[in-house]
Design a protein around this motif. Sequence first.
Motif, PDB file in Angstrom:
ATOM      1  N   ILE A 109       0.825  -1.227   0.024  1.00  0.00           N
ATOM      2  CA  ILE A 109      -0.056  -0.122  -0.048  1.00  0.00           C
ATOM      3  C   ILE A 109       0.852   1.229  -0.075  1.00  0.00           C
ATOM      4  CG2 ILE A 109      -1.482   1.292   1.496  1.00  0.00           C
ATOM      5  CD1 ILE A 109      -2.879  -0.991  -0.130  1.00  0.00           C
ATOM      6  N   GLU A 115       1.137   4.290  -3.102  1.00  0.00           N
ATOM      7  CA  GLU A 115       1.269   5.643  -2.899  1.00  0.00           C
ATOM      8  C   GLU A 115       2.821   6.411  -3.213  1.00  0.00           C
ATOM      9  OE1 GLU A 115       0.650   9.121   0.749  1.00  0.00           O
ATOM     10  OE2 GLU A 115       0.439   7.030   1.174  1.00  0.00           O
ATOM     11  N   SER A 152      -5.327  11.997  -5.612  1.00  0.00           N
ATOM     12  CA  SER A 152      -5.805  11.483  -4.307  1.00  0.00           C
ATOM     13  C   SER A 152      -6.722  10.372  -4.505  1.00  0.00           C
ATOM     14  CB  SER A 152      -6.480  12.432  -3.432  1.00  0.00           C
ATOM     15  OG  SER A 152      -6.916  12.018  -2.238  1.00  0.00           O
ATOM     16  N   LYS A 153      -7.658  10.736  -5.503  1.00  0.00           N
ATOM     17  CA  LYS A 153      -8.913   9.903  -5.717  1.00  0.00           C
ATOM     18  C   LYS A 153      -8.323   8.550  -6.226  1.00  0.00           C
ATOM     19  CE  LYS A 153     -12.286  10.375  -4.535  1.00  0.00           C
ATOM     20  NZ  LYS A 153     -12.856  10.042  -3.156  1.00  0.00           N
ATOM     21  N   ASN A 156      -6.489   6.062  -4.236  1.00  0.00           N
ATOM     22  CA  ASN A 156      -7.532   5.492  -3.224  1.00  0.00           C
ATOM     23  C   ASN A 156      -7.990   4.047  -4.299  1.00  0.00           C
ATOM     24  OD1 ASN A 156      -7.204   7.086  -0.971  1.00  0.00           O
ATOM     25  ND2 ASN A 156      -9.057   8.297  -1.795  1.00  0.00           N
ATOM     26  N   GLN A 206      -5.401   1.504  -4.133  1.00  0.00           N
ATOM     27  CA  GLN A 206      -5.172   0.808  -3.111  1.00  0.00           C
ATOM     28  C   GLN A 206      -6.248   0.021  -2.634  1.00  0.00           C
ATOM     29  OE1 GLN A 206      -4.191   4.512  -0.646  1.00  0.00           O
ATOM     30  NE2 GLN A 206      -1.848   3.994  -0.451  1.00  0.00           N
ATOM     31  N   ASP A 207      -7.564   0.449  -3.175  1.00  0.00           N
ATOM     32  CA  ASP A 207      -8.479  -0.459  -2.777  1.00  0.00           C
ATOM     33  C   ASP A 207      -8.473  -1.770  -3.697  1.00  0.00           C
ATOM     34  OD1 ASP A 207      -9.653   1.372  -0.875  1.00  0.00           O
ATOM     35  OD2 ASP A 207     -11.183   2.142  -2.121  1.00  0.00           O
ATOM     36  N   LYS A 253     -15.466   1.978   2.757  1.00  0.00           N
ATOM     37  CA  LYS A 253     -14.803   2.761   1.762  1.00  0.00           C
ATOM     38  C   LYS A 253     -15.696   3.174   0.698  1.00  0.00           C
ATOM     39  CE  LYS A 253     -10.074   1.012   2.688  1.00  0.00           C
ATOM     40  NZ  LYS A 253      -9.131   0.620   1.869  1.00  0.00           N
ATOM     41  N   LYS A 296     -17.707   6.150   1.737  1.00  0.00           N
ATOM     42  CA  LYS A 296     -16.866   7.450   1.685  1.00  0.00           C
ATOM     43  C   LYS A 296     -16.398   8.147   0.260  1.00  0.00           C
ATOM     44  CE  LYS A 296     -13.929   5.872   4.566  1.00  0.00           C
ATOM     45  NZ  LYS A 296     -12.635   5.988   5.399  1.00  0.00           N
ATOM     46  N   GLN A 297     -16.153   7.243  -0.579  1.00  0.00           N
ATOM     47  CA  GLN A 297     -15.768   7.466  -1.914  1.00  0.00           C
ATOM     48  C   GLN A 297     -16.605   8.513  -2.691  1.00  0.00           C
ATOM     49  OE1 GLN A 297     -14.690   4.122  -3.985  1.00  0.00           O
ATOM     50  NE2 GLN A 297     -12.632   4.054  -3.036  1.00  0.00           N
TER      51      GLN A 297
END
Length: 223
Positions: free
Chosen positions: A87, A91, A187-188, A191, A194-195, A213, A216-217
């Motif tokens: 993870i 990033e 950022s999106k 995510n 990583q998901d 998640k 929240k997305q």
Amino acid sequence: MSKAMSITKEKVAEAAAYLFNNKGYSGTSVRDIAEKAGVNVSLISYYFGGKKGLLEFLMSSFLEGYLYVLQDAYEKLEKQSARNCLIQLIEEVILYQQGRSQAARLVHREISIDTTLVREIMTTYLMKEKYYLNAILDKGMKQKEFKPLSKNMVIMQMRSMLFMPFLYPQYIKEIYQFSVNDRYFISKYLNIIQDWADDALCINYDANTIAGKENKQAPLAAP
């Protein structure tokens, strides 16, 4: 090398990456690069030995930095779970490319062309890339963190997601109205990858975490 010389060399490299991306390697002259960088033409030969040497410098310097990111994640395997290492690696790779978007686009595109330089890169940098990624996945599978999937297939899938926005920034801009230099987009997108790693690889990934998640997305763009 003095600070002033280092800055000049960096300006030349940035100018070359921009022009190679927008005019092509063959369509860019040494004079074009010098004019874009605001330096004397002779400096390009002095620093890089010409246009070919400049291309080699751009590719090797980018890939050396990229491998450093992978090596750093690999070296954390003894103290962290494979999942956390992966993870964090995702990033760092995305942010590394964002900070060097012109060089990233150039390198990813050049690697798709069969040349002597690219063959050398395959046997040095990209074999090391495979080694580091394979080691992280291998530990995760042995420790029952990751599903027993084909490591080669996982690596190829992950690479495609990590590199796609930086290889096709014009596509991202024209079709989806995002810039790879935009913090919101990165950022999106980060995510999402990583998901994907958690959903596709992790064995003990809590379904409740997945639902949380998803709630929240926010969508990348309004429908």
